[in-house]
Design an enzyme around this catalytic site. Structure first.
Site, PDB file in Angstrom:
ATOM      1  CG  ASP A  88      -1.834  -1.146   1.318  1.00 32.07           C
ATOM      2  OD1 ASP A  88      -2.135  -1.718   0.250  1.00 32.07           O
ATOM      3  OD2 ASP A  88      -2.247  -1.497   2.439  1.00 32.07           O
TER       4      ASP A  88
HETATM    5  N1  URA Z   1      -1.183  -5.869   4.108  1.00 31.55           N
HETATM    6  C1  URA Z   1      -1.680  -4.632   4.075  1.00 31.55           C
HETATM    7  O1  URA Z   1      -2.697  -4.344   4.685  1.00 31.55           O
HETATM    8  N2  URA Z   1      -1.021  -3.695   3.360  1.00 31.55           N
HETATM    9  C2  URA Z   1       0.132  -3.944   2.684  1.00 31.55           C
HETATM   10  O2  URA Z   1       0.709  -3.038   2.057  1.00 31.55           O
HETATM   11  C3  URA Z   1       0.645  -5.252   2.741  1.00 31.55           C
HETATM   12  C4  URA Z   1      -0.036  -6.193   3.448  1.00 31.55           C
END
Ligand code: URA
Length: 273
Positions: A110
């Site tokens: 993310d």
């Molecule tokens: N889980 C999440 O919630 N975000 C990420 O970026 C990776 C794993």
């Protein structure tokens, strides 16, 4: 490995267009296994032939594998109207075509997640490691909004160890989250007797813009998975950094936003369970 045309190989190693390569050949600047070659259509064996341009040896490579320490505020996408992408962090010299395929992210993090991101041209490896059947472990350092009592921490461990239902989020269906492993950091900042966890955690701390309370290892990779797991048990992730994929740990010497190429043994470690 099939042989490839000389002009294709050199164009894919950053020597300009095929026309540019033709010019290099006509100037007798290209030699293959010690002999000058003037025909750009000459076939080259990537694994065994030796190629020199103007006396300088070219390292022939079908695929590229990069370990990036992703920083916040960049997205894992080829293009984004609003934000910089992880590809904007790369040097210009890597922005050319590769024989193996397009450079892409092996899975996504993310925008606000930091840490280990593999960029590669090896679509076959990406496909096999991201397949839901493969169950490659991924370890994250996680910081949480709410502090917890020992009993609450124990409860989280039990729930995560068993697996549990995660509710629908936005347009993403709910799912049965597979068993995962949760390790808490004690008051002393340590992980008890667990030296491996300690080392992993130190890698997370280095160059981090946040603090982590626990290490979570998951064996699948659903949309916003880690955030949704903690949200389901009533908490909120405020800091997230991936520090291990398969058997490969993030190199703590790589600064946030920086990267380096993987060694051959590190590429193999990605598939370790
Ligand atoms: N889980 C999440 O919630 N975000 C990420 O970026 C990776 C794993």
């Amino acid at each position: 490995m099939p042989a490839e045309r000389l002009d294709k190989i050199l164009a894919h190693h950053g020597f300009g267009t095929r026309k540019d390569v033709k010019r290099l050949c006509h100037k007798s600047l290209v030699s293959l296994n010690g002999k000058i070659v003037t025909d750009p259509a000459t076939k080259v064996e990537i694994d065994s032939d030796s190629l020199e341009i103007d006396g300088e040896k070219i390292v022939l490579q079908r695929d590229l594998y990069i370990m990036l320490n992703k920083c916040k505020n960049v997205v894992c996408a080829n293009k984004d109207g609003e934000h910089s992408t992880v590809f904007d962090l790369l040097d210009e010299s890597l922005k050319h075509k590769f024989l193996g395929g397009d450079l892409h992210c092996m899975g996504r993090l993310d925008i606000d997640t930091e840490g280990l991101l593999i960029l590669t041209t090896d679509g076959k490896l990406t496909h096999s490691l991201l397949s839901p059947k493969t169950h490659v472990p991924k370890t994250y350092a996680v910081g949480l909004r709410d502090s917890l009592t020992l009993e609450e921490k124990q409860k989280y461990c039990e729930i995560f160890k068993k697996g549990f239902w995660i509710d629908r989020e936005q347009n993403e269906d709910g799912f049965e989250c597979a068993p995962s492993e949760l390790k808490w950091r004690g008051e002393d900042g340590k992980f008890g007797e667990d030296g491996d966890a300690e080392k992993l955690f130190l890698a997370a701390e280095k160059n981090s813009s946040g603090k982590a309370d626990c290490l979570l290892t998951i064996f699948e990779g659903k949309f916003h998975q880690v955030k949704r797991m903690f949200s389901q048990v009533g908490n909120e992730v405020v800091y997230l950094k991936r520090i291990k994929m398969g058997g490969l740990c993030l190199d703590p010497a790589i600064e946030l936003g920086s990267y380096r190429e993987l060694t051959e043994s590190e590429i193999e470690m990605l598939s370790e369970k």
